[in-house]
Write an enzyme that holds these catalytic residues in place. Structure first.
Site, PDB file in Angstrom:
ATOM      1  NE  ARG A  76     -27.735  77.457 -14.618  1.00 23.70           N
ATOM      2  CZ  ARG A  76     -26.734  77.330 -13.755  1.00 23.70           C
ATOM      3  NH1 ARG A  76     -25.519  77.755 -14.063  1.00 23.70           N
ATOM      4  NH2 ARG A  76     -26.936  76.821 -12.555  1.00 23.70           N
ATOM      5  CE1 TYR A 218     -32.632  71.388 -22.198  1.00 25.28           C
ATOM      6  CE2 TYR A 218     -31.852  72.679 -20.337  1.00 25.28           C
ATOM      7  CZ  TYR A 218     -32.695  71.715 -20.857  1.00 25.28           C
ATOM      8  OH  TYR A 218     -33.601  71.091 -20.035  1.00 25.28           O
ATOM      9  N   GLY A 220     -30.466  78.264 -19.883  1.00 22.28           N
ATOM     10  CA  GLY A 220     -29.698  79.418 -19.467  1.00 22.28           C
ATOM     11  C   GLY A 220     -28.530  79.744 -20.388  1.00 22.28           C
ATOM     12  CE  LYS A 227     -30.820  80.754 -13.774  1.00 28.01           C
ATOM     13  NZ  LYS A 227     -31.285  81.033 -12.406  1.00 28.01           N
ATOM     14  CG  HIS A 247     -30.332  82.646  -8.307  1.00 26.86           C
ATOM     15  ND1 HIS A 247     -29.695  81.499  -7.902  1.00 26.86           N
ATOM     16  CD2 HIS A 247     -31.282  82.251  -9.184  1.00 26.86           C
ATOM     17  CE1 HIS A 247     -30.228  80.452  -8.512  1.00 26.86           C
ATOM     18  NE2 HIS A 247     -31.194  80.880  -9.289  1.00 26.86           N
ATOM     19  CB  SER A 269     -29.709  75.138  -8.973  1.00 27.73           C
ATOM     20  OG  SER A 269     -29.234  76.342  -9.527  1.00 27.73           O
ATOM     21  CB  CYS A 271     -32.842  74.720  -2.599  1.00 29.26           C
ATOM     22  SG  CYS A 271     -31.169  74.220  -2.184  1.00 29.26           S
ATOM     23  N   GLY A 272     -35.829  73.859  -4.367  1.00 34.06           N
ATOM     24  CA  GLY A 272     -37.284  74.047  -4.344  1.00 34.06           C
ATOM     25  C   GLY A 272     -37.730  75.495  -4.377  1.00 34.06           C
ATOM     26  CE  LYS A 273     -34.525  81.188  -6.730  1.00 36.07           C
ATOM     27  NZ  LYS A 273     -33.714  80.719  -7.821  1.00 36.07           N
ATOM     28  CB  THR A 274     -40.207  76.706  -8.948  1.00 38.82           C
ATOM     29  OG1 THR A 274     -39.108  77.218  -9.702  1.00 38.82           O
ATOM     30  CG2 THR A 274     -41.489  76.928  -9.738  1.00 38.82           C
ATOM     31  CG  ASP A 294     -34.453  81.729 -11.561  1.00 40.59           C
ATOM     32  OD1 ASP A 294     -33.953  81.080 -10.623  1.00 40.59           O
ATOM     33  OD2 ASP A 294     -33.885  81.871 -12.654  1.00 40.59           O
ATOM     34  CG  ASN A 384     -31.507  70.784 -16.090  1.00 38.47           C
ATOM     35  OD1 ASN A 384     -32.109  71.379 -15.185  1.00 38.47           O
ATOM     36  ND2 ASN A 384     -30.813  71.441 -17.022  1.00 38.47           N
ATOM     37  NE  ARG A 386     -34.485  73.233 -15.871  1.00 37.80           N
ATOM     38  CZ  ARG A 386     -34.214  73.851 -14.728  1.00 37.80           C
ATOM     39  NH1 ARG A 386     -35.012  74.780 -14.260  1.00 37.80           N
ATOM     40  NH2 ARG A 386     -33.147  73.520 -14.037  1.00 37.80           N
ATOM     41  CD  GLU A 514     -47.762  70.796   6.877  1.00 34.09           C
ATOM     42  OE1 GLU A 514     -48.023  71.861   7.479  1.00 34.09           O
ATOM     43  OE2 GLU A 514     -48.568  69.867   6.765  1.00 34.09           O
ATOM     44  CG  ASN A 515     -41.345  74.732   3.808  1.00 29.70           C
ATOM     45  OD1 ASN A 515     -41.033  74.004   4.751  1.00 29.70           O
ATOM     46  ND2 ASN A 515     -40.900  74.526   2.577  1.00 29.70           N
TER      47      ASN A 515
HETATM   48  O1  O2Y Z   1     -30.021  74.203 -17.090  1.00 27.03           O
HETATM   49  C1  O2Y Z   1     -30.563  75.278 -17.382  1.00 27.03           C
HETATM   50  O2  O2Y Z   1     -30.296  75.888 -18.404  1.00 27.03           O
HETATM   51  C2  O2Y Z   1     -31.561  75.845 -16.505  1.00 27.03           C
HETATM   52  S1  O2Y Z   1     -30.952  76.316 -14.953  1.00 27.03           S
HETATM   53  C3  O2Y Z   1     -32.213  77.227 -14.186  1.00 27.03           C
HETATM   54  C4  O2Y Z   1     -33.414  77.396 -14.819  1.00 27.03           C
HETATM   55  C5  O2Y Z   1     -34.405  78.125 -14.211  1.00 27.03           C
HETATM   56  C6  O2Y Z   1     -34.157  78.693 -13.008  1.00 27.03           C
HETATM   57  N1  O2Y Z   1     -32.974  78.539 -12.382  1.00 27.03           N
HETATM   58  C7  O2Y Z   1     -32.013  77.798 -12.931  1.00 27.03           C
HETATM   59  C8  O2Y Z   1     -30.739  77.692 -12.126  1.00 27.03           C
HETATM   60  O3  O2Y Z   1     -29.836  76.934 -12.440  1.00 27.03           O
HETATM   61  O4  O2Y Z   1     -30.642  78.401 -11.125  1.00 27.03           O
HETATM   62 MN    MN Z   2     -32.249  79.777 -10.812  1.00 21.03          MN
END
Ligand code: O2Y
Ligand code: MN
Length: 603
Positions: A76, A218, A220, A227, A247, A269, A271-274, A294, A384, A386, A514-515
């Site tokens: 992005r 690419y 987002g 996004k 988000h 971004s 921080c391990g959201k997925t 997300d 980055n 994916r 463990e979270n």
């Molecule tokens: O770099 C990109 O285009 C992807 S960024 C992204 C992709 C999936 C979920 N979240 C994000 C983010 O930057 O928050």
């Molecule tokens: Mn995201």
């Protein structure tokens, strides 16, 4: 297969818009996507033929492909992302504002004839289940077949969407071009795009609304449902219509007794959201199910509770670091029917990336298409890189993940990557204090964000790159929910920090599965059974209240993880006070009040 749009829709507004768009972009041909499986296969074959896709080994990674982007087009582009409105105060200090009228003139110049020599694909897509009153329909036109197949995984695409749109339904026009017209007989390249970063534009005309994206193919920047629509445009619509576009991941947490609470979590971004969204709890008997990883769209239900839905249908997850140890459910989700972008390619025809939990092969082809060996010292996969994987393939996908009514949210988590000061978990005293916590969120930069490491970047509600209007007004919008329902019906709010380090720079908390120990305490707080102590910063787990059974962690580490360090917090107060200044008179007075009260409590 579909083709001419006027054969499949009577929507006069849509037909008129497309006529204008074709006149402007001058594509060689126009193709309307029907969303069928045959069409998806046809597009993948086309991408293989054009050299964009490499088919992966059918036995190791069935029906999956690898794409390599141009090195100038790998993420992005926040500095090329614009909010185009008439008045700069409506965009606010956290956005790149451009005057809408000037920018529209510029876009009309830039997009002129930009699809010459190419096919324009028309993608009707729905964010949220097709036909739900809470869903939003977009029509993306693009000259990138790569975007078509990724949108097919990430959103609901095709004829059912046109049917739901009917003859006069609302849609959000989304114009995307890679910005690489082809002259007659000019040979194409595997990843055509505008290579000059200054000529890329991701523009949101919020007053219309419409989205214009030029120059990047690419993620987002180009998959405009994600996004651009589901966050930047939707957040602005949500403010006007009284809902929230956030988000946030959404997970279901089920106790050994079989009771489920849904939790939504906002994390910046990296921080391990997925990982959290589909985690495998280490605590026996507890399960996590994934509604989304997300984005969450939330509105108050008739019962006064907040209901959340995931508007997407896929995961666009970051590959490096994803392994059977860190996120087995993501690995399973991406086992087949997956598009990989910018990972390494092994000699067996499978993908590989750093920290995949699989030893580096002796040789592979790296993300730039070059021979690679471990001795080279370069990354095989772009940081980055994916995977685009269908959410339905996630082994722990929640049974209600497509429920048009959404799932009731019991708790919000805010968090960030913070080496010091911020404790493992901390509960807000009430809604207003919770909104204050969300506004105070931020993350220290890592090598992966490609900027100076260890610097705190304020990222309120993890929405810094995604809030489509004045962030001060956004804070007010969050605060307004207290007046719209009973306080006890609103989700409880928690701040978590999995990334606290000791003096030697080592992580104090093991994280990942463990979270679940922290989630269990949150569940118990929601139920009214979890023990807590009141501190100046909020409620923290009482001694013994966090279930640490079977976990090898020292008392000293736990003491540090749950400490309230006055000096560090006073620094936080100072930093936040300066940050708040940026919002001027758009900052709600309540947040200054919360800041002053925190300072007072710290003594
Ligand atoms: O770099 C990109 O285009 C992807 S960024 C992204 C992709 C999936 C979920 N979240 C994000 C983010 O930057 O928050
Ligand atoms: Mn995201």
């Amino acid at each position: 297969m579909a083709g001419a749009l006027d054969a499949i829709t009577q929507h006069k507004g849509l037909l008129a818009w497309l006529t204008e768009v074709v006149e402007l972009l001058k594509p060689d041909s126009v193709y309307t996507c029907d969303g069928s499986e045959e069409e998806y296969k046809y597009m993948c074959d086309l991408l293989v033929e054009q050299g964009t896709f490499t088919p992966l080994n059918q036995t190791l990674r069935p029906d999956s492909f690898l794409a390599r982007s141009h090195p100038s087009d790998v993420a992005r582009v926040e500095d090329r992302t614009f909010i185009a409105v008439a008045d700069m105060n409506e965009a606010g200090p956290t956005n790149n504002w451009v005057p809408a009228r000037d920018m529209k003139d510029k876009m009309l110049r830039i997009f002129k004839n930009c699809m010459e020599g190419r096919t324009m694909y028309v993608i009707p897509f729905s964010m949220g289940p097709v036909g739900s009153p809470f869903s939003k329909i977009g029509i993306e036109v693009t000259d990138s077949p790569y975007v078509v197949v990724n949108m097919s995984i990430m959103t609901r695409v095709g004829l059912p969407v046109l049917e739901a749109l009917g003859e006069c339904g609302d849609f959000i026009p989304c114009i995307h071009s890679i910005g690489a017209p082809l002259a007659p007989f000019q040979a194409d390249v595997p990843w055509p795009c505008e290579r000059d970063p200054k000529h890329k534009y991701i523009v949101h005309f919020q007053e219309e609304p419409s989205i214009w994206s030029y120059g990047s193919g690419y993620g987002g920047n180009a998959l405009l449902g994600k996004k651009c629509l589901a966050l930047r445009v939707a957040s602005s619509m949500a403010k006007k219509e009284g809902w929230l576009a956030e988000h946030m991941l959404i997970l279901g947490l089920t106790s050994p007794e079989g009771k489920t609470h849904y939790i939504a979590g906002a994390f910046p971004s990296a921080c391990g959201k997925t990982n959290l969204a589909m985690m495998l709890p280490t605590l026996p008997g507890w399960t996590v199910t994934c509604v989304g990883d997300d984005i969450a769209w939330m509105r108050l239900g008739e019962d006064g509770r907040l209901y959340a839905m995931n508007p997407e249908t896929g995961f666009f997850g970051v590959a490096p670091g994803t392994s059977y140890a860190s996120n087995p459910n993501a690995m399973e989700s991406a086992k087949s029917n997956t598009i990989f972008t910018n990972t390494g390619l092994t000699d067996e025809g499978d993908v590989w990336w750093e920290d995949m939990g699989v030893a580096a092969p002796a040789h592979l082809i790296d993300w730039e298409g070059n021979d690679w060996t471990p001795e080279d010292g370069r990354k095989a996969a772009h940081p980055n890189s994916r995977f685009t994987a269908p959410a339905r393939q996630c082994p722990v996908i929640d049974p209600k993940w497509q429920d048009p009514a959404g799932v009731p949210i019991s708790a919000f988590l805010f968090g960030g990557r913070r080496a010091s000061t911020i404790p493992l978990v901390n509960q807000a005293f009430d809604w207003e204090h919770g909104v204050f916590m969300g506004s105070a969120a931020g993350s220290e930069t890592t090598a992966a964000n490609l900027s100076k490491t260890g610097v705190l970047r304020h990222d309120p509600f993890a929405m810094l790159p995604f809030c489509g209007y004045n962030m001060g007004d956004y804070f007010s919008h969050w605060l307004s929910f207290a007046g719209r329902t009973d306080a006890e019906k609103l989700p409880k709010v928690f701040f978590v920090n999995w990334f606290r380090k000791d003096d030697d720079g080592k992580f104090l908390w093991p994280g990942y599965g463990e979270n679940s120990r922290v989630l269990k305490w949150i569940f118990e707080r929601v139920e009214g059974t979890g023990e807590a102590v009141e501190t100046p910063i909020g409620y923290l787990p009482a001694p013994g209240a966090l279930d640490l059974s079977g976990l090898d962690i020292s008392d000293d580490a736990m003491k540090q993880l749950l400490a309230v360090e006055k000096e560090g917090w006073l620094n936080e107060v100072d930093g936040l006070s300066k940050y708040y200044d940026e919002f001027g008179d758009r900052l709600p007075a309540e947040l200054r009040k919360q800041l002053a009260a925190l300072k007072e409590r710290l003594g």
